[in-house]
Design an enzyme around this catalytic site. Structure first.
Site, PDB file in Angstrom:
ATOM      1  N   HIS A 234      11.109   1.452  -5.354  1.00  0.00           N
ATOM      2  CA  HIS A 234      10.459   1.907  -4.120  1.00  0.00           C
ATOM      3  C   HIS A 234       9.772   0.794  -3.339  1.00  0.00           C
ATOM      4  O   HIS A 234       9.280   1.020  -2.241  1.00  0.00           O
ATOM      5  CB  HIS A 234       9.443   3.007  -4.429  1.00  0.00           C
ATOM      6  CG  HIS A 234       8.173   2.476  -5.040  1.00  0.00           C
ATOM      7  ND1 HIS A 234       8.102   2.086  -6.352  1.00  0.00           N
ATOM      8  CD2 HIS A 234       6.956   2.248  -4.504  1.00  0.00           C
ATOM      9  CE1 HIS A 234       6.887   1.659  -6.608  1.00  0.00           C
ATOM     10  NE2 HIS A 234       6.155   1.733  -5.514  1.00  0.00           N
TER      11      HIS A 234
HETATM   12  C1  UD1 Z   1       2.232   3.369  -2.321  1.00  0.00           C
HETATM   13  C2  UD1 Z   1       1.539   2.096  -2.809  1.00  0.00           C
HETATM   14  C3  UD1 Z   1       2.334   1.492  -3.963  1.00  0.00           C
HETATM   15  C4  UD1 Z   1       2.576   2.517  -5.046  1.00  0.00           C
HETATM   16  C5  UD1 Z   1       3.278   3.721  -4.428  1.00  0.00           C
HETATM   17  C6  UD1 Z   1       3.589   4.802  -5.429  1.00  0.00           C
HETATM   18  C7  UD1 Z   1       0.392   0.859  -1.014  1.00  0.00           C
HETATM   19  C8  UD1 Z   1       0.415  -0.392  -0.232  1.00  0.00           C
HETATM   20  N1  UD1 Z   1       1.488   1.072  -1.761  1.00  0.00           N
HETATM   21  O1  UD1 Z   1       3.473   2.983  -1.774  1.00  0.00           O
HETATM   22  O2  UD1 Z   1       1.583   0.422  -4.525  1.00  0.00           O
HETATM   23  O3  UD1 Z   1       3.383   1.954  -6.052  1.00  0.00           O
HETATM   24  O4  UD1 Z   1       2.410   4.257  -3.417  1.00  0.00           O
HETATM   25  O5  UD1 Z   1       4.314   5.811  -4.827  1.00  0.00           O
HETATM   26  O6  UD1 Z   1      -0.551   1.611  -0.956  1.00  0.00           O
HETATM   27  N2  UD1 Z   1       5.773   9.593   1.915  1.00  0.00           N
HETATM   28  C9  UD1 Z   1       6.126  10.903   1.855  1.00  0.00           C
HETATM   29  N3  UD1 Z   1       5.310  11.759   1.190  1.00  0.00           N
HETATM   30  C10 UD1 Z   1       4.170  11.347   0.588  1.00  0.00           C
HETATM   31  C11 UD1 Z   1       3.808   9.993   0.666  1.00  0.00           C
HETATM   32  C12 UD1 Z   1       4.625   9.125   1.325  1.00  0.00           C
HETATM   33  O7  UD1 Z   1       7.138  11.318   2.384  1.00  0.00           O
HETATM   34  O8  UD1 Z   1       3.470  12.184  -0.032  1.00  0.00           O
HETATM   35  C13 UD1 Z   1       6.686   8.652   2.589  1.00  0.00           C
HETATM   36  C14 UD1 Z   1       6.297   8.400   4.000  1.00  0.00           C
HETATM   37  O9  UD1 Z   1       7.445   8.316   4.767  1.00  0.00           O
HETATM   38  C15 UD1 Z   1       5.656   7.030   3.935  1.00  0.00           C
HETATM   39  C16 UD1 Z   1       6.426   6.385   2.793  1.00  0.00           C
HETATM   40  O10 UD1 Z   1       6.719   7.444   1.888  1.00  0.00           O
HETATM   41  O11 UD1 Z   1       5.769   6.334   5.119  1.00  0.00           O
HETATM   42  C17 UD1 Z   1       5.632   5.348   2.054  1.00  0.00           C
HETATM   43  O12 UD1 Z   1       4.367   5.864   1.651  1.00  0.00           O
HETATM   44  P1  UD1 Z   1       3.075   4.940   1.607  1.00  0.00           P
HETATM   45  O13 UD1 Z   1       1.887   5.713   1.238  1.00  0.00           O
HETATM   46  O14 UD1 Z   1       3.007   4.131   2.855  1.00  0.00           O
HETATM   47  O15 UD1 Z   1       3.385   3.888   0.492  1.00  0.00           O
HETATM   48  P2  UD1 Z   1       4.273   3.969  -0.833  1.00  0.00           P
HETATM   49  O16 UD1 Z   1       5.599   3.304  -0.548  1.00  0.00           O
HETATM   50  O17 UD1 Z   1       4.308   5.343  -1.392  1.00  0.00           O
END
Ligand code: UD1
Length: 422
Positions: A240
């Site tokens: 991821h």
């Molecule tokens: C975040 C953490 C990462 C951790 C990961 C676990 C940071 C910088 N990164 O990354 O260290 O390993 O979480 O998952 O904080 N999204 C959804 N539903 C959700 C949450 C996110 O659809 O409940 C999607 C959204 O499109 C979002 C993308 O996932 O833009 C990324 O989510 P984000 O919270 O920005 O960071 P992670 O990649 O999840």
């Protein structure tokens, strides 16, 4: 106002201040969480902190992760109490998320005026909360301090550096963390080597982990796949990190490498929402399906733990999976050039294979042929890290009472029965 003026950032000053507070007044601790890996870490900490009377503990959720599969299911399975406050910040760029969390959290902390803000891990919510607490002169405890990849292109590395710089209590999971913090000039008195709360959760949940066969059938894997996976073994895959999945060319080459690997061993690949979106855009989800890789939605903790425990190997870019596989003794191939968790490589079952797809197949073949790397469990990954944290928090906040004594008693007894070290 009086109280605000009294609190200063020096730990000695904070302790002086707390020493002057009568023992009958509970100390207030606000624990902040936001994203999936935070939930796994906070579960044992909340339990340990709430087990006694001298602390009043609130749980504040930033809302960084909000999907049921990334959020609610973890609260339920890990028995985390409902958050007292949810800031509901949702998705956005790292800067947007950080800014929204800061704006949402400031009035909450200003009104609640906790004696300590406790943050875990390295996600945007961790750093944003630490910044707000620091600006309000509220002491900060950071759980999982001192980890360094020395790669500032990783958003988490920036979060780690900033959070540790601001923290008053730095709870370290592995010895390298101590060295990193001391080299950065942090005062040794602030640094507490307590072990790894991720492993506390592994210990607490192993008995309830869902058998792999059941999970595979629940996610709709066909009978041939399930039989092959149970008979000859399977690999558990997670990817991821933006550096692996955001660039479609890079992602395609990694997925093609997985397709090759799947000719040798069945692969189960739970897709993070970020990864799923990028794969769908690039048409790579179809490629996985056609090659027999079973992709699934994000799995609950108990489902993921059950798969990991039974897997022949893991292929991952997650920090948590590197640690969990070391605790479980499962060979892990980390698709990164570095790791902030070097103990998993030096002592555990982890091998850094880099991000070049060509490196994956030989490493998988070696595991299939030899059983892969064996290792030992790093010091203090024994299921008791949260108890040590609670003890240090009580000492820091000058909470001296029966509970502190009872924690000491529990630490003096042997490892927990379900500990990987037991
Ligand atoms: C975040 C953490 C990462 C951790 C990961 C676990 C940071 C910088 N990164 O990354 O260290 O390993 O979480 O998952 O904080 N999204 C959804 N539903 C959700 C949450 C996110 O659809 O409940 C999607 C959204 O499109 C979002 C993308 O996932 O833009 C990324 O989510 P984000 O919270 O920005 O960071 P992670 O990649 O999840």
């Amino acid at each position: 106002m009086m109280r605000e003026a009294k609190l200063r950032t020096s730990p000695a000053a904070v302790v002086d201040n707390l020493n002057s507070t009568p023992d009958t007044v509970p100390r207030h601790v606000d624990c902040i969480v936001g994203a999936r890996p935070n939930f796994v870490k906070i579960a044992p900490i909340i339990r340990a902190l709430r087990e006694q009377n001298g602390l009043a503990v609130r749980l504040i959720h930033t809302g960084q992760h909000y999907d049921v599969t990334m959020n609610a299911v973890f609260f339920e399975e890990l028995d985390i109490p409902c958050a007292d406050i949810n800031l509901e910040v949702g998705s956005g760029t790292g800067t947007e998320q950080t800014a929204r969390i800061m704006l949402g959290l400031e009035p909450v902390l200003r009104a609640g005026r906790p004696d300590l803000v406790l943050v875990v891990g390295d996600v945007n919510s961790t750093m944003a909360a630490a910044l707000v607490a620091a600006k309000l002169n509220i002491p900060i405890a950071h759980v999982e301090a001192g980890l360094r990849s020395f790669d500032r292109a990783m958003p988490e590395e920036i979060n780690r550096l900033v959070t540790d710089r601001l923290a008053d209590l730095l709870f370290v999971t592995e010895r390298h963390g101590i060295d990193n913090l001391i080299k950065e000039g942090l005062h040794p008195e602030r640094v507490k080597f307590v072990g790894n709360v991720m492993i506390d959760t592994v210990c607490a949940c192993l008995d309830r982990a869902v058998p792999a066969r059941k999970t595979l059938s629940e996610v709709g894997a066909n009978a041939d796949f399930i039989n092959a996976a149970m008979k000859t073994g399977f690999g558990f895959v997670t990817l991821h990190r933006p550096s692996n999945v955001d660039d479609p060319v890079k992602l395609k080459s990694l997925v093609e490498a997985l397709v090759d690997v799947a000719r040798k061993i069945c692969l189960v690949f739970p897709l993070h929402p970020r990864t799923r979106a990028k794969m769908v855009n690039a048409g790579l989800d179809r490629l996985c399906g056609e090659s027999g890789i079973v992709t699934t939605p994000p799995l609950s903790y108990l489902h993921a733990l059950g798969l990991m425990r039974e897997a022949k190997l893991a292929i991952t870019d997650s920090g948590g999976v590197q640690e969990e596989t070391t605790a479980l003794g499962v060979p892990c191939l980390t698709v990164r050039d570095n790791t902030e968790r070097p103990s998993t490589v030096e002592e555990g079952t982890n091998l850094l294979v880099g991000t070049s797809p060509a490196a994956l197949m030989p490493a998988v073949e070696d595991i299939i042929a030899t059983g892969g790397k064996t290792g030992r469990i790093p010091a203090l990954w024994d299921g008791k890290a949260a108890i040590r944290i609670a003890q240090d928090v009580c000492a820091f906040l000058n909470v001296e009472h029966a509970y502190a004594r009872s924690i000491r008693h529990r630490l003096e007894t042997g490892p927990l029965e379900s500990s990987p070290c037991a």
